[in-house]
Design an enzyme around this catalytic site. Structure first.
Site, mmCIF file in Angstrom:
data_model
loop_
_atom_site.group_PDB
_atom_site.id
_atom_site.type_symbol
_atom_site.label_atom_id
_atom_site.label_comp_id
_atom_site.label_asym_id
_atom_site.label_seq_id
_atom_site.Cartn_x
_atom_site.Cartn_y
_atom_site.Cartn_z
ATOM 1 N N SER A 25 -0.623 -49.756 34.797
ATOM 2 C CA SER A 25 -1.048 -49.741 33.731
ATOM 3 C C SER A 25 -2.213 -50.365 34.112
ATOM 4 C CB SER A 25 -1.256 -50.964 32.978
ATOM 5 O OG SER A 25 -0.817 -52.326 33.563
ATOM 6 N N ASP A 26 -3.962 -50.897 32.920
ATOM 7 C CA ASP A 26 -4.756 -51.252 33.097
ATOM 8 C C ASP A 26 -4.541 -52.975 33.319
ATOM 9 O OD1 ASP A 26 -7.464 -51.940 33.829
ATOM 10 O OD2 ASP A 26 -8.640 -50.526 32.360
ATOM 11 N N TRP A 27 -5.353 -53.390 34.114
ATOM 12 C CA TRP A 27 -5.379 -55.094 33.989
ATOM 13 C C TRP A 27 -5.195 -55.668 33.130
ATOM 14 C CZ3 TRP A 27 -7.392 -57.625 38.269
ATOM 15 C CH2 TRP A 27 -8.206 -58.926 38.235
#
Ligand code: NOJ
Length: 755
Positions: A288-290
């Site tokens: 996932s992104d942050w």
């Protein structure tokens, strides 16, 4: 049938290599399966958990309690990867805990944003794209991987392969620009550069194609904003560079913060399962992104952490970066039959496989060699690679009256601008482990050529100190230094002005609603111009700028982006003519912000042309032309190139190939390089095609006053397109092929495609 013995041998060698790769794969698959069978559900979910390290790099610094808990989790085997820990000593220490204190001793993967270099900064990716030099771009990624690997890193969150048409969006600096064809070639080069030929090599790190998908299309150019996109653009523009990265063997994908047509990318099973994992058979893992799993709640897509985790994991997000949601929620979700064990097993299998491929199970400290760290980081090998890439990234936008190159003797030169002496801004935005103020400034570079160079800074661009996670403060009031610069300009032969954006004005979280020269720079430019018109404008910027006044009035303009650690050396070599520039713009420069998004490969309208003077009902603006300031693909050289003898040999109906040939001539006394560009227009189509699309390019070096015949071949891959259902389609009928030194070329020939 083989045409010769050497082809036969090559072919046999390829088969053997393929067989060996398959064997290796199945050995790894067996190892993964046997490890998986030993793991508890908690340990499996632990592999799907990625924590931020213990420094303030891309997010807030964790508090003490947080740090304690993270250590405990590593010991329990509840962490699969860490980002933002760097340096052999630190990485060895953390790895030791995972390997020696957790029950199964599964090594961690260490991720880091090595976007354009680790400690030695290469040019920002948009600048590298301007080189159109795939070999150089691959080598630049290779050197970045080598430096990062020597610091213990084994996973970079790069390349960003998001196509974008919106210069307001700060992250255009991180991509390859607006074109899917160029973007796909560069995606391939970067993936191959980072990953090398063999992942178990000490200098190879795994790459990550991001942000999947449509992050480059945020509404109004505002960071983290959502994308509403038709299928024609999705299939033909957004997805191709991701597909290219996948074909190049990229081992990870990162999803994006945005919604795509109302479904957040992190929980978008159409993107992650249907396209990526099924249609493209991607067998690495998706991170996932942050915090983007947690962001499903503010998006209005998930009510709480449990639902967010369920939606994200079921959609195909295998690893949760710093949301802590998977670790907290997935065990219960599996026990409640909300998430299948097979979904968890699939995610963990993917993650473990990549760890095996990297060789971390054979040697978890593979990247932890103190001697190598000392030898490689900041070495002259890496620095000279950064210089080479910087030289190739410069674009000469305008050069009237042979203002450039500067004379090495007998010319009184004044250098103006706060950015000219700035040693920090050229490092760009994603400066990873760069040492503050470590770039060679343009002032330093030019001083090597001219010991009498006069420097007058002019007003400051930035107020106070810049920080990665803080807004930059632009000086709009304090004119201190303006008068001195104007005064000094009266008395010199040529004024070199370095103007543009600070390196931290583009990048993540750095959208702009204006594309002008920030602060007092336009005023400075115009005031200096009043006293001395012989100006060379050197632009430093992370995005296209709208500077029509400069284009109209300033005789020479050089696009020098943020060129990294070697910035000043590269700019000076170009200005004084020791290097002949060959860069071409990878993104259209608008005349005004109102034209954005502006891109060369747009579709026509039903009313594309002015039918008669003053008539209003056609597709245009009242107050601005439709034309760009500088077109995609534009860039000059100190040499002069001419294109002639364009011809098309259409053998499509017999062998499926359309040949395009032309003569390129260097009509000058300087050796130079030219990016020969080929564009195609499919004139009438069941889904309307763009007015022009890049379908080939070649970087050619030519000796003075010589010619060469350049040949292209167009086959189905270049001639077709994706229809609105995502199916590849070749249209019969009329095509136009254009060749030239930019997308604005009108040298063309037509041909017909008949089966
Ligand atoms: C957020 C950014 O969008 C992404 O590109 C980056 O890799 C991560 N933070 C990790 O720093």
């Amino acid at each position: 049938m083989f045409c010769c013995i050497s082809c036969k041998n090559n072919n046999e060698r390829n088969l053997v290599n393929q067989q060996m790769a398959n064997d290796k794969k199945s050995v790894i698959d067996q190892k993964v399966d046997s490890l998986l069978s030993l793991m508890t559900l908690e340990e499996k979910i632990g592999q799907m958990n990625q924590y931020n390290g213990f420094m303030d790099f891309t997010g807030p610094v964790p508090n003490e309690e947080d740090i304690e808990r993270k250590f405990e989790h590593i010991k329990k085997g509840y962490v699969g990867s860490i980002l933002n820990v760097r340096g052999v000593e630190e990485i060895r220490a953390v790895q030791k805990i995972a390997v020696e204190q957790s029950r199964l001793g599964i090594p961690l993967i260490f991720g880091f944003d090595v976007i354009h270099g680790y400690q030695t900064m290469s040019p920002i990716p948009l600048a590298e794209a301007a080189s159109w030099d795939l070999k150089a771009i691959k080598e630049s990624a290779r050197l970045a991987a080598k430096e990062a690997a020597a610091a213990g890193i084994n996973w970079t969150f790069a390349p960003m392969v998001d196509i974008s048409r919106d210069a307001r969006w700060g992250r255009v600096m991180e991509g390859a620009g607006e074109d899917p064809y160029l973007g796909s070639k560069i995606a391939t080069a970067r993936v191959k550069g980072f990953q090398g030929d063999d992942l178990s090599d000490k200098e190879s790190i795994i790459a990550c194609a991001k942000h999947f998908a449509a992050y480059g299309f945020p509404e109004s150019g505002r960071e983290y904003n959502n994308a509403d996109l038709g299928t024609s653009t999705l299939y033909n523009v957004v997805l191709p560079p991701f597909q290219a990265a996948n074909s190049a063997g990229v081992r990870t994908f990162m999803n994006s913060f945005n919604q795509l047509n109302g479904i957040p990318a992190t929980a978008n099973s159409f993107l992650l399962r249907d396209i990526l994992k099924e249609k493209w058979s991607f067998d690495g893992f998706v991170v996932s992104d942050w915090g983007s799993v947690a962001e499903l709640i503010p998006h209005g897509y998930a009510r709480d952490a449990s639902i967010a985790s369920k939606l994200a994991v079921n959609a195909g997000t295998d690893m949760d970066m710093e949301s802590y949601f998977y670790l907290n929620e997935l065990v219960k979700l599996v026990n409640d039959d909300q998430v299948n064990t097979s979904t968890i097993n699939d995610a963990v299998r993917r993650i473990l496989k990549v760890k095996f491929e990297l060789g971390l199970f054979d040697n978890p400290y593979k990247y932890c060699d103190k001697n190598l760290e000392k030898k490689i980081i900041g070495s002259t090998e890496i620095a000279s690679g950064a210089l080479d890439m910087a030289l190739k990234s410069v674009v000469l936008l305008k050069n009237e009256n042979q203002t450039l190159p500067l004379k090495k003797k007998g010319q009184k030169v004044l250098l103006v601008g706060a950015l000219a002496s700035d040693k920090d801004s050229p490092l760009g935005n994603w400066r990873a482990a760069a040492i503050e103020n470590s770039a060679v400034s343009i002032l330093e570079g030019m001083q090597q050529y001219d010991e009498n160079l006069i420097y007058s800074k002019g007003p400051e661009l930035i107020l106070g100190k810049t920080e990665f996670a803080k807004e930059v403060q632009i000086n709009t009031q304090d004119r201190f230094g303006m008068k001195e610069a104007i005064q000094a300009a009266k008395d010199v032969d040529v004024v070199v002005m370095v103007l543009g954006e600070h390196g931290l004005q583009s990048g993540e979280g750095r959208s702009r609603s204006r594309l002008d020269l920030p602060g007092l720079q336009q005023e400075l430019l115009e005031k200096v111009f009043k006293v001395n018109r012989n100006i060379v404008l050197v632009l430093n910027n992370g995005r296209p700028l709208a500077i029509p006044w400069a284009k109209k009035n300033i005789p020479a303009i050089v696009e020098a982006w943020q060129l990294g650690s070697q910035s000043g050396n590269a700019v000076a070599q170009v200005l004084y003519g020791d290097y002949n520039p060959s860069g071409k713009l990878p993104m259209t420069f608008p005349r005004s912000i109102g034209q954005v998004p502006i891109y060369y490969n747009h579709k026509s309208t039903g009313r594309p042309n002015l039918p008669s003077a003053d008539f209003v009902f056609w597709s245009h603006y009242q107050d601005e032309s439709n034309e760009p300031l500088w077109a995609f693909g534009h860039g000059l050289s100190y040499s002069k190139f001419e294109y002639t003898d364009l011809k098309v040999v259409n053998n499509y109906s017999t062998n499926g190939i359309v040949k395009v040939e032309l003569t390129l001539t260097n009509n000058s006394n300087r050796k130079g390089k030219e990016v020969v560009q080929l564009y195609l227009k499919d004139k009438f189509s069941k889904v309307v095609r763009p007015v022009k699309e890049l379908k080939g390019f070649q970087l050619i070096e030519l000796a003075p006053n010589t010619s060469i015949q350049v040949k292209f071949e167009l086959a189905d891959r270049e001639l077709g397109f994706y229809d609105n259902e995502g199916k590849w389609f070749i249209e019969q009928g009329d095509f136009e092929v254009y060749v030239g030194g930019s997308s604005s070329t009108d040298l063309s020939r037509s041909f017909k495609l008949l089966n």
